[in-house]
Design a protein around this motif. Structure first.
Motif, PDB file in Angstrom:
ATOM      1  N   VAL A 109       0.846  -1.184   0.000  1.00 44.04           N
ATOM      2  CA  VAL A 109       0.000   0.000   0.000  1.00 44.04           C
ATOM      3  C   VAL A 109       0.881   1.233   0.000  1.00 44.04           C
ATOM      4  CG1 VAL A 109      -1.778   1.260   1.275  1.00 44.04           C
ATOM      5  CG2 VAL A 109      -1.761  -1.236   1.291  1.00 44.04           C
ATOM      6  N   ARG A 144       1.560   4.287   1.305  1.00 42.84           N
ATOM      7  CA  ARG A 144       1.130   5.076   2.447  1.00 42.84           C
ATOM      8  C   ARG A 144       1.228   6.572   2.159  1.00 42.84           C
ATOM      9  NH1 ARG A 144      -1.481   1.421   5.615  1.00 42.84           N
ATOM     10  NH2 ARG A 144      -0.260  -0.493   5.718  1.00 42.84           N
ATOM     11  N   GLN A 155      -9.750  -5.790  -0.203  1.00 51.79           N
ATOM     12  CA  GLN A 155      -8.313  -5.921   0.040  1.00 51.79           C
ATOM     13  C   GLN A 155      -7.537  -5.905  -1.269  1.00 51.79           C
ATOM     14  OE1 GLN A 155      -6.558  -6.416   3.352  1.00 51.79           O
ATOM     15  NE2 GLN A 155      -5.283  -5.415   1.797  1.00 51.79           N
ATOM     16  N   VAL A 195      -7.233  -2.350  -2.341  1.00 45.78           N
ATOM     17  CA  VAL A 195      -6.250  -1.649  -1.526  1.00 45.78           C
ATOM     18  C   VAL A 195      -4.840  -1.899  -2.058  1.00 45.78           C
ATOM     19  CG1 VAL A 195      -5.149  -1.630   0.763  1.00 45.78           C
ATOM     20  CG2 VAL A 195      -7.657  -1.570   0.567  1.00 45.78           C
ATOM     21  N   ASP A 196      -4.570  -3.116  -2.478  1.00 46.09           N
ATOM     22  CA  ASP A 196      -3.226  -3.497  -2.919  1.00 46.09           C
ATOM     23  C   ASP A 196      -2.970  -3.210  -4.398  1.00 46.09           C
ATOM     24  OD1 ASP A 196      -2.612  -4.388  -0.384  1.00 46.09           O
ATOM     25  OD2 ASP A 196      -3.266  -6.439  -0.778  1.00 46.09           O
ATOM     26  N   THR A 223     -10.163  -1.299   9.785  1.00 46.87           N
ATOM     27  CA  THR A 223      -8.831  -0.992   9.258  1.00 46.87           C
ATOM     28  C   THR A 223      -8.800  -1.131   7.741  1.00 46.87           C
ATOM     29  OG1 THR A 223      -8.180  -3.296   9.679  1.00 46.87           O
ATOM     30  CG2 THR A 223      -7.625  -1.653  11.365  1.00 46.87           C
ATOM     31  N   THR A 252     -10.469   1.873   6.189  1.00 44.15           N
ATOM     32  CA  THR A 252      -9.578   3.021   6.336  1.00 44.15           C
ATOM     33  C   THR A 252      -8.478   3.007   5.282  1.00 44.15           C
ATOM     34  OG1 THR A 252     -10.009   3.070   8.722  1.00 44.15           O
ATOM     35  CG2 THR A 252      -8.055   4.234   7.935  1.00 44.15           C
ATOM     36  N   GLU A 253      -7.982   1.823   4.944  1.00 46.87           N
ATOM     37  CA  GLU A 253      -6.950   1.707   3.913  1.00 46.87           C
ATOM     38  C   GLU A 253      -7.510   1.966   2.517  1.00 46.87           C
ATOM     39  OE1 GLU A 253      -3.516  -1.367   4.979  1.00 46.87           O
ATOM     40  OE2 GLU A 253      -5.509  -2.296   5.110  1.00 46.87           O
TER      41      GLU A 253
END
Length: 368
Positions: free
Chosen positions: A29, A31, A257, A260-261, A338, A341-342
């Motif tokens: 991710v 950031r 997920q 996200v990635d 979480t 949030t990501e």
């Protein structure tokens, strides 16, 4: 006034969820990408403050937004116009357009935002031009966003160019035939149309759009199950090397997920952020319609471009199953906090640019 949509929340504290395995080859991710959206979100709040003050003081009721340039050549539409919307709905739509316009102007004025098509990377430019459809007869550009009624709008374009007799013809949809994409034109032809044609797009609540894509592609389309579902299962589950994987049982949490990635510019168009598809800082859209007002907003566009009076946006089929708020709450509340949030930094520009509420990250709402 604007009808506020309820905020939908995330997981209740203490609720257990299936664990999601990250593999070593999954993309990390980014950031640092969260810092830019955070700054932009702050700017949206500042920019919206003045507008909210005007709304509170009732000043906007005296402001008349000029219609986009061009004449309406739609025949005698008086009675239908009265049927389409009430004065309250017109005010709601006007306020929403004003909020979006002011937000986009404020955010796009920042130095680190792209300001013309040449400021985009080659990949970003390719994505944009491949998602803008051209109608030279009625002089408009339509940036289509998958999962925001784009199939129906493509039908409308095919009726306008004579490829289809009417929007109700029951044929298998070919998303490329009989359509002109901006990417097929020369640079000077592209620039001329971007400058002189009426430009519009339609948007949808980002989480609702993602859920619609998930339910459609992983629940109904075998090719997506095979291409993306199998990859997701292999990436996030402990499965035997020789196990038979069909990819038809991907969970919503696994799909999120995966998003996200995934690198945004490499996403499939059905879940790529709307901002990345249509680049509202680069293309000065004359109108941005809403999925939850699709018929009214589409009728406005057709009137503005001067489409024949017999051409209308298709009526929803009886088999169509919309994503209800209850369904959306159920799926979003099932996500680990979480994980949500990501996800948000990837889609923060969709929420902020197009005036959609962020998912509530508290657990209070989901208890109900």
């Amino acid at each position: 006034m604007l009808q506020s949509r309820p905020h939908y929340g995330t997981v209740m504290s203490g609720k257990s969820f299936p664990s999601i395995k990250r593999t070593m080859n999954a993309s990390p991710v980014r950031r640092n990408s969260a810092f830019l959206p955070s700054i932009l979100t702050f700017l949206v709040i500042v920019a919206s403050g003045g507008l909210l003050l005007l709304i509170e003081k009732g000043m906007l009721s005296t402001v008349e937004n000029p219609l986009p340039r061009g004449s309406i050549r739609r025949g005698d539409r008086t009675h239908q116009d009265e049927r389409l919307s009430s004065p309250a709905q017109d005010l709601d739509s006007q306020l929403l357009q004003d909020i979006r316009n002011r937000t986009i102007r404020t955010m796009c004025s920042q130095k680190n935002m792209p300001h013309n098509i040449n400021s985009l990377s080659p990949q970003q430019r390719r994505i944009l031009l491949q998602h803008i459809l051209v109608d030279d007869q009625y002089r408009f550009l339509y940036c289509y966003v998958p999962k925001v009624a784009c199939s129906n709008w493509k039908k409308v374009l095919k009726v306008l160019n004579g490829a289809l007799e009417n929007v109700n013809v029951n044929v298998k949809m070919n998303h490329f035939a009989d359509l002109t994409f901006l990417s097929s034109l020369k640079p000077e032809e592209i620039n001329f149309r971007l400058k002189h044609y009426f430009k519009f797009m339609f948007v949808r609540d980002p989480m609702e759009r993602l859920l619609s894509a998930y339910k459609n592609k992983f629940g109904e389309i075998a090719s997506y199950q095979k291409k993306y579902g199998v990859e997701i299962v292999k990436r996030y589950r402990d499965v035997a090397q020789n196990a038979h994987i069909t990819g038809d049982d991907v969970t919503f949490a696994e799909f999120i997920q995966y998003l996200v990635d995934e690198d945004v510019d490499r996403m499939n168009e059905h879940w790529m952020p709307m901002y990345n598809l249509c680049q509202p800082c680069v293309v000065n859209y004359d109108f941005i319609g809403s999925h939850d007002r699709i018929e009214e907003d589409s009728e406005f566009v057709l009137q503005h471009v001067g489409a024949p009076s017999y051409v209308h946006f298709p009526v929803r089929q009886t088999w169509y199953k919309p994503v209800t708020m209850e369904t959306l709450y159920y799926y979003v509340c099932s996500l680990p906090q979480t994980l949500l949030t990501e996800l948000l930094p990837k889609y923060i520009l969709d929420f902020s640019f197009f005036a959609y509420p962020l998912p509530n990250t508290t657990s209070e709402f989901c208890r109900h």
